[in-house]
Design a protein around this motif. Structure first.
Motif, PDB file in Angstrom:
ATOM      1  N   ARG A  79       0.820  -1.206   0.000  1.00  0.00           N
ATOM      2  CA  ARG A  79       0.000   0.000   0.000  1.00  0.00           C
ATOM      3  C   ARG A  79       0.855   1.258   0.000  1.00  0.00           C
ATOM      4  O   ARG A  79       0.342   2.358  -0.100  1.00  0.00           O
ATOM      5  CB  ARG A  79      -0.927  -0.021   1.201  1.00  0.00           C
ATOM      6  CG  ARG A  79      -1.960  -1.150   1.046  1.00  0.00           C
ATOM      7  CD  ARG A  79      -2.947  -1.213   2.151  1.00  0.00           C
ATOM      8  NE  ARG A  79      -3.640   0.045   2.298  1.00  0.00           N
ATOM      9  CZ  ARG A  79      -4.103   0.483   3.449  1.00  0.00           C
ATOM     10  NH1 ARG A  79      -3.953  -0.220   4.534  1.00  0.00           N
ATOM     11  NH2 ARG A  79      -4.727   1.623   3.519  1.00  0.00           N
ATOM     12  N   ARG A  80       2.201   1.082   0.099  1.00  0.00           N
ATOM     13  CA  ARG A  80       3.110   2.235   0.058  1.00  0.00           C
ATOM     14  C   ARG A  80       4.502   1.722  -0.247  1.00  0.00           C
ATOM     15  O   ARG A  80       4.930   0.701   0.279  1.00  0.00           O
ATOM     16  CB  ARG A  80       3.113   2.963   1.396  1.00  0.00           C
ATOM     17  CG  ARG A  80       3.993   4.195   1.393  1.00  0.00           C
ATOM     18  CD  ARG A  80       3.971   4.866   2.772  1.00  0.00           C
ATOM     19  NE  ARG A  80       4.635   6.127   2.760  1.00  0.00           N
ATOM     20  CZ  ARG A  80       5.954   6.306   2.801  1.00  0.00           C
ATOM     21  NH1 ARG A  80       6.755   5.269   2.852  1.00  0.00           N
ATOM     22  NH2 ARG A  80       6.469   7.513   2.794  1.00  0.00           N
ATOM     23  N   CYS A 108      -5.351   3.568  -6.169  1.00  0.00           N
ATOM     24  CA  CYS A 108      -5.408   2.820  -4.923  1.00  0.00           C
ATOM     25  C   CYS A 108      -6.777   2.151  -4.845  1.00  0.00           C
ATOM     26  O   CYS A 108      -7.801   2.840  -4.754  1.00  0.00           O
ATOM     27  CB  CYS A 108      -5.241   3.751  -3.738  1.00  0.00           C
ATOM     28  SG  CYS A 108      -3.654   4.605  -3.727  1.00  0.00           S
ATOM     29  N   THR A 125       7.529   8.492  -3.769  1.00  0.00           N
ATOM     30  CA  THR A 125       6.681   7.750  -2.842  1.00  0.00           C
ATOM     31  C   THR A 125       5.360   7.490  -3.549  1.00  0.00           C
ATOM     32  O   THR A 125       4.664   8.414  -3.965  1.00  0.00           O
ATOM     33  CB  THR A 125       6.452   8.534  -1.545  1.00  0.00           C
ATOM     34  OG1 THR A 125       7.705   8.731  -0.903  1.00  0.00           O
ATOM     35  CG2 THR A 125       5.508   7.782  -0.611  1.00  0.00           C
ATOM     36  N   GLY A 127       1.891   5.700  -2.830  1.00  0.00           N
ATOM     37  CA  GLY A 127       1.218   5.143  -1.678  1.00  0.00           C
ATOM     38  C   GLY A 127      -0.273   5.381  -1.628  1.00  0.00           C
ATOM     39  O   GLY A 127      -0.794   6.282  -2.262  1.00  0.00           O
TER      40      GLY A 127
END
Length: 129
Positions: A79-80, A108, A125, A127
């Motif tokens: 998830r990240r 997501c 990043t 996420g």
């Protein structure tokens, strides 16, 4: 209350806390299993969940490579993730050229698409909440 009574109360309270954390983990897993059995792709509400990469292009104008598959493999089940922008993701599309950039479009769960980009050498990043 005696010291012995206080110690007994402390041990019981600690045990109850452990049981509630274990109960919560079991509850969360049951929710995920139930959502999967019902045919949902993601047990998370819109805007949350695992990462799906729509596109990932690296390079400069006129010389880009597609890093989507390698990036999707890196984020699988996560998830990240922090990803270094460099030639390791899909090769060097523009040898001896400066100012290469990576642009990643992802979502997501069932949420709307998001976009991040950065220059070669930076950390992106990617996420979901």
């Amino acid at each position: 209350m005696s010291v012995l009574g206080f110690a007994a109360l402390f041990l019981v309270a600690g045990s109850a806390h452990s049981q509630s954390a274990e109960y919560r983990r079991g509850y969360d897993q049951g929710y995920r299993d139930g959502a999967a059995a019902a045919g949902n792709q993601s047990p998370y509400p819109n805007g949350m969940g695992q990462i799906t990469i729509s596109s990932a292009l690296y390079g400069i104008r006129g010389a880009r490579c597609d890093a989507r598959d390698s990036l999707q493999a890196l984020v699988a089940g996560k998830r990240r993730i922090d990803v270094k922008v460099d030639n390791d993701l899909c090769g060097d599309p523009a040898p001896n050229q400066a100012n290469k950039q990576m642009t990643v479009t992802y979502s997501c769960g069932n949420g709307s698409e998001r976009r991040v980009s950065g220059p070669e050498g930076s950390i992106l990043t990617i996420g979901c909440r």
